[in-house]
Design a protein around this motif. Structure first.
Motif, PDB file in Angstrom:
ATOM      1  N   UNK A   1       7.195 -45.938  70.806  1.00 17.06           N
ATOM      2  CA  UNK A   1       8.300 -46.698  70.198  1.00 17.06           C
ATOM      3  C   UNK A   1       7.781 -48.038  69.681  1.00 17.06           C
ATOM      4  N   UNK A   2       6.953 -48.712  70.502  1.00 14.47           N
ATOM      5  CA  UNK A   2       6.417 -50.018  70.113  1.00 14.47           C
ATOM      6  C   UNK A   2       5.478 -49.906  68.915  1.00 14.47           C
ATOM      7  N   UNK A   3       4.816 -48.758  68.778  1.00 12.36           N
ATOM      8  CA  UNK A   3       3.924 -48.567  67.630  1.00 12.36           C
ATOM      9  C   UNK A   3       4.706 -48.669  66.325  1.00 12.36           C
ATOM     10  N   UNK A   4       5.937 -48.141  66.340  1.00  7.75           N
ATOM     11  CA  UNK A   4       6.811 -48.253  65.152  1.00  7.75           C
ATOM     12  C   UNK A   4       7.289 -49.700  65.010  1.00  7.75           C
ATOM     13  N   UNK A   5       7.789 -50.279  66.112  1.00  4.76           N
ATOM     14  CA  UNK A   5       8.359 -51.628  66.067  1.00  4.76           C
ATOM     15  C   UNK A   5       7.335 -52.672  65.634  1.00  4.76           C
ATOM     16  N   UNK A   6       6.071 -52.457  66.009  1.00 10.40           N
ATOM     17  CA  UNK A   6       5.027 -53.443  65.707  1.00 10.40           C
ATOM     18  C   UNK A   6       4.226 -53.085  64.454  1.00 10.40           C
ATOM     19  N   UNK A   7       4.666 -52.038  63.769  1.00 10.78           N
ATOM     20  CA  UNK A   7       3.976 -51.636  62.541  1.00 10.78           C
ATOM     21  C   UNK A   7       4.095 -52.754  61.509  1.00 10.78           C
ATOM     22  N   UNK A   8       2.995 -53.289  61.012  1.00 14.86           N
ATOM     23  CA  UNK A   8       3.098 -54.373  60.016  1.00 14.86           C
ATOM     24  C   UNK A   8       3.705 -53.869  58.710  1.00 14.86           C
TER      25      UNK A   8
ATOM     26  N   UNK B   1      13.659 -51.305  61.718  1.00 14.30           N
ATOM     27  CA  UNK B   1      12.245 -51.273  61.331  1.00 14.30           C
ATOM     28  C   UNK B   1      11.961 -50.070  60.435  1.00 14.30           C
ATOM     29  N   UNK B   2      12.484 -48.918  60.841  1.00 18.70           N
ATOM     30  CA  UNK B   2      12.251 -47.679  60.084  1.00 18.70           C
ATOM     31  C   UNK B   2      12.792 -47.795  58.663  1.00 18.70           C
ATOM     32  N   UNK B   3      13.934 -48.415  58.510  1.00 19.77           N
ATOM     33  CA  UNK B   3      14.568 -48.487  57.186  1.00 19.77           C
ATOM     34  C   UNK B   3      13.901 -49.537  56.286  1.00 19.77           C
ATOM     35  N   UNK B   4      13.171 -50.489  56.911  1.00 14.39           N
ATOM     36  CA  UNK B   4      12.529 -51.536  56.115  1.00 14.39           C
ATOM     37  C   UNK B   4      11.043 -51.295  55.881  1.00 14.39           C
TER      38      UNK B   4
ATOM     39  N   UNK C   1      11.067 -39.078  63.775  1.00  8.75           N
ATOM     40  CA  UNK C   1      12.355 -38.714  64.380  1.00  8.75           C
ATOM     41  C   UNK C   1      12.249 -38.588  65.894  1.00  8.75           C
ATOM     42  N   UNK C   2      11.133 -38.029  66.375  1.00  6.00           N
ATOM     43  CA  UNK C   2      10.982 -37.841  67.816  1.00  6.00           C
ATOM     44  C   UNK C   2      10.843 -39.190  68.511  1.00  6.00           C
ATOM     45  N   UNK C   3      10.232 -40.139  67.824  1.00  4.63           N
ATOM     46  CA  UNK C   3      10.106 -41.481  68.403  1.00  4.63           C
ATOM     47  C   UNK C   3      11.465 -42.174  68.479  1.00  4.63           C
ATOM     48  N   UNK C   4      12.312 -41.902  67.463  1.00  2.00           N
ATOM     49  CA  UNK C   4      13.631 -42.547  67.433  1.00  2.00           C
ATOM     50  C   UNK C   4      14.623 -41.892  68.379  1.00  2.00           C
ATOM     51  N   UNK C   5      14.363 -40.645  68.787  1.00  2.00           N
ATOM     52  CA  UNK C   5      15.318 -39.921  69.633  1.00  2.00           C
ATOM     53  C   UNK C   5      14.755 -39.688  71.034  1.00  2.00           C
ATOM     54  N   UNK C   6      13.810 -38.754  71.155  1.00  2.00           N
ATOM     55  CA  UNK C   6      13.275 -38.410  72.471  1.00  2.00           C
ATOM     56  C   UNK C   6      12.594 -39.576  73.170  1.00  2.00           C
ATOM     57  N   UNK C   7      11.749 -40.306  72.422  1.00  2.00           N
ATOM     58  CA  UNK C   7      10.998 -41.394  73.045  1.00  2.00           C
ATOM     59  C   UNK C   7      11.919 -42.528  73.484  1.00  2.00           C
ATOM     60  N   UNK C   8      12.887 -42.865  72.636  1.00  2.00           N
ATOM     61  CA  UNK C   8      13.854 -43.902  73.017  1.00  2.00           C
ATOM     62  C   UNK C   8      14.686 -43.419  74.209  1.00  2.00           C
TER      63      UNK C   8
ATOM     64  N   UNK D   1      17.435 -51.749  71.414  1.00  2.00           N
ATOM     65  CA  UNK D   1      16.178 -51.063  71.092  1.00  2.00           C
ATOM     66  C   UNK D   1      16.401 -50.065  69.959  1.00  2.00           C
ATOM     67  N   UNK D   2      17.509 -49.319  70.032  1.00  6.86           N
ATOM     68  CA  UNK D   2      17.836 -48.369  68.967  1.00  6.86           C
ATOM     69  C   UNK D   2      18.053 -49.077  67.630  1.00  6.86           C
ATOM     70  N   UNK D   3      18.784 -50.193  67.670  1.00  8.55           N
ATOM     71  CA  UNK D   3      19.044 -50.955  66.442  1.00  8.55           C
ATOM     72  C   UNK D   3      17.744 -51.505  65.873  1.00  8.55           C
TER      73      UNK D   3
END
Length: 609
Positions: A346-353, A134-137, A152-159, A127-129
């Motif tokens: 977290x999914x909002x970031x992962x599913x961001x088009x 996603x964030x870097x692309x 940052x909070x989504x990548x740390x606290x939320x995860x 999930x972290x990877x």
């Protein structure tokens, strides 16, 4: 909620073998958990001399008769042992069996937890990877609309919340139901009537728990959102500390921080206090059911004589054993609601088009042969066009400069060439091929970028320079630094090119950082160089050193120079003068001066400056 759960669960699929092993050992844990309590019956029977005398060894007649066979066999062992060696020996056998049951129960519990650890941590790692990838692309446009602190909070606290709350449920939903089922089956075996009575407690407790859990997801979401704002304030404070101090704005920022901290305090208290209701309510409901069982079961033992006293004591032990997994399940049900808020974020970031991606048949372009063509571009960031009908041609080996006042659209050209943003109307072509048809890595491999902000990473000088060519030798690094006019101050450092640059390169001056950035572009050795106001933030002395470095780098190379200081682009083959997104003049330095137009005015203004 179910959709969110299964979307997160897909990250657990590569580790399903650990889930199967966890289920396997939990089955044995549940079995021996029940047996460890059941074994108290024959032990207490021996202690109170209530064991049924069995002198004939029982015969095994299949699984359907297994409980009766087990009871008779134990009675047979106790009877024969008592007859031959005395009741103390029989008691020792029963005590040893109880210890064995508890030992096996705990061994299987450990093995179940051992394998679920790989499942949980493996899922978390993937999930972290996934979120970092996603964030870097994601395109830069995404981050212009989002607070860095929120990401940052989504990548740390939320995860982290997904790990500690969400993934722990993977263990609970397997282990606790199996434990409850095995205990209930055993309770039915001891007393069907009493067990049916127990089930009255289940809907009552479920209703009480659902009342607590309904608002947890909403409250958790508010906490995470405010934490993002809180983190953003910290990030902005640390990055802008010089400005804050120079404008005596400490009190203003302290007030902002205090306000956010107060909101976070309020929301966190509300969430935690609602969460903390679970334990006392579960405890109270548990004690109520135990009290009712004591009354109802006591009636069966003392008045109806339909239940043996020793069996009732064991039954109460089993009933109490249900409380722990039942509390864990009830707590998991509303912990899950809080975790769902984090999982959704977290999914909002992962599913961001991602609007900027390679086409399925993208061309891999390995060289630059002829020219760059920018045709009829109209581009807007929001509502108003930043570029209007913009058209230029950049022949191979030539230097083209873009000049104009701030906001005229110069840096937008760099963003579009590198595909940080995509053009909305018109096209950009390299050797006649639209850059949208070129594979992005190969496009960016052709380009070198030096920006106004000298972005260095907390690594050695070597690590920063080698960013575009990770297999570079020390000799190649040093040669690039020499071309960039940077080796003269690096060679005298105690650790040379292995010196750490510090956070954001804070160990060096602006000019030194910029020359290290130029060395990075030199080492990459791209055929096309984009210089985005590379000297605008420097003092006069540093500018001269950097300008020499840039001229060294631009030799025999196609260059697009975005310049604020006009003194740096006098040798350009073509100077494009921009105003409000449009080309108003173009030509060489001398040609533009002779026109006595916009360019002349800019030169005159800078001369006075």
């Amino acid at each position: 909620m179910n959709t969110t759960f299964f979307k997160i669960l897909r990250f657990a699929l590569p580790y399903k073998r650990f889930a199967f092993l966890n289920v396997f050992f939990n089955l044995f844990y549940a079995l021996f958990n029940a047996l460890s309590m059941v074994m108290l019956i024959p032990m207490l029977n021996v202690m109170f001399d209530k064991t049924k005398k069995v002198y004939t060894k029982p015969v095994y007649e299949g699984l359907s008769n297994l409980p009766a066979y087990g009871k008779q066999y134990l009675d047979y062992i106790v009877t024969t042992t008592s007859e031959e060696k005395g009741p103390q020996a029989a008691l020792l056998i029963m005590v040893s069996l109880v210890i064995l049951m508890f030992f096996l129960k705990n061994i299987f519990n450990y093995l179940a937890m051992y394998y679920v650890t790989f499942l949980r941590n493996g899922t978390l790692k993937d999930l972290r990877l996934a979120i970092y990838e996603k964030v870097i692309h994601l395109p830069l446009s995404f981050y212009s609309e989002k607070r860095r602190g929120d990401v940052m909070i989504r990548m740390t606290n939320d995860v982290g919340e997904v790990q500690f709350s969400f993934l722990s449920i993977l263990e609970i939903i397997i282990k606790e139901p199996l434990t409850i089922i095995s205990v209930i089956v055993t309770m039915f075996y001891i007393s069907t009537k009493l067990t049916i009575f127990v089930f009255i407690f289940i809907p009552v407790s479920g209703f009480a728990i659902s009342l607590i859990g309904k608002s947890l997801k909403r409250k958790s979401n508010r906490v995470q959102q405010e934490t993002g704002i809180f983190l953003s304030i910290i990030d902005e404070t640390l990055s802008g500390l010089k400005i804050i101090k120079s404008y005596n704005s400490e009190d203003n920022f302290q007030e902002k921080y205090k306000e956010s901290a107060q909101k976070l305090y309020k929301f966190s208290n509300s969430l935690i206090n609602r969460n903390n209701l679970s334990t006392p309510i579960s405890e109270f409901l548990g004690i109520v059911v135990i009290a009712i069982l004591l009354w109802f079961g006591g009636t069966m033992v003392l008045i109806e004589h339909s239940l043996d006293g020793i069996q009732f004591i064991t039954y109460m032990g089993l009933a109490y054993q249900i409380l722990t997994p039942a509390k864990a399940l009830s707590k998991a049900s509303y912990t899950l609601k809080g975790a769902m808020a984090a999982a959704d974020r977290v999914l909002e970031i992962l599913e961001q088009p991602n609007a900027i991606e390679n086409k399925p048949n993208a061309i891999v372009k390995e060289s630059f042969e002829d020219k760059i063509t920018i045709e009829n571009i109209n581009f807007r960031y929001e509502d108003e066009n930043v570029l209007k009908n913009f058209t230029i041609e950049v022949p191979k080996g030539k230097t083209i400069a873009l000049v104009g006042q701030s906001g005229s659209g110069k840096s937008t050209i760099a963003n579009l060439l590198t595909r940080f943003y995509d053009v909305q109307e018109g096209s950009i072509k390299v050797d006649g091929i639209d850059i949208k048809d070129i594979e992005m890595k190969s496009l960016r491999h052709l380009l070198g970028l030096v920006t106004q902000d000298s972005i260095l990473f907390n690594d050695s000088i070597r690590g920063n320079v080698a960013l575009g060519k990770l297999d570079a030798t020390d000799e190649e690094i040093i040669e690039a630094l020499k071309i960039a006019n940077a080796y003269e101050f690096i060679k005298d450092l105690p650790e040379g090119i292995y010196t750490n640059v510090g956070d954001a390169g804070n160990k060096f001056s602006g000019g030194q950082k910029q020359r290290i950035s130029i060395a990075r572009a030199v080492l990459k050795n791209p055929p096309i160089m984009i210089l985005d106001e590379a000297t605008s933030a420097l003092d006069t002395e540093s500018e001269k050193l950097v300008q020499v470095a840039l001229e060294n780098m631009m030799q025999n190379r196609t260059s697009i120079v975005i310049a604020h200081r006009l003194s740096t682009i006098q040798k350009a083959d073509n100077i494009i003068v921009m105003q409000k997104g449009e080309i108003v003049e173009q030509g060489t330095h001398n040609e533009l001066l002779s026109k006595n137009g916009t360019y002349s005015k800019l030169v005159l203004m800078q001369s006075f400056e």
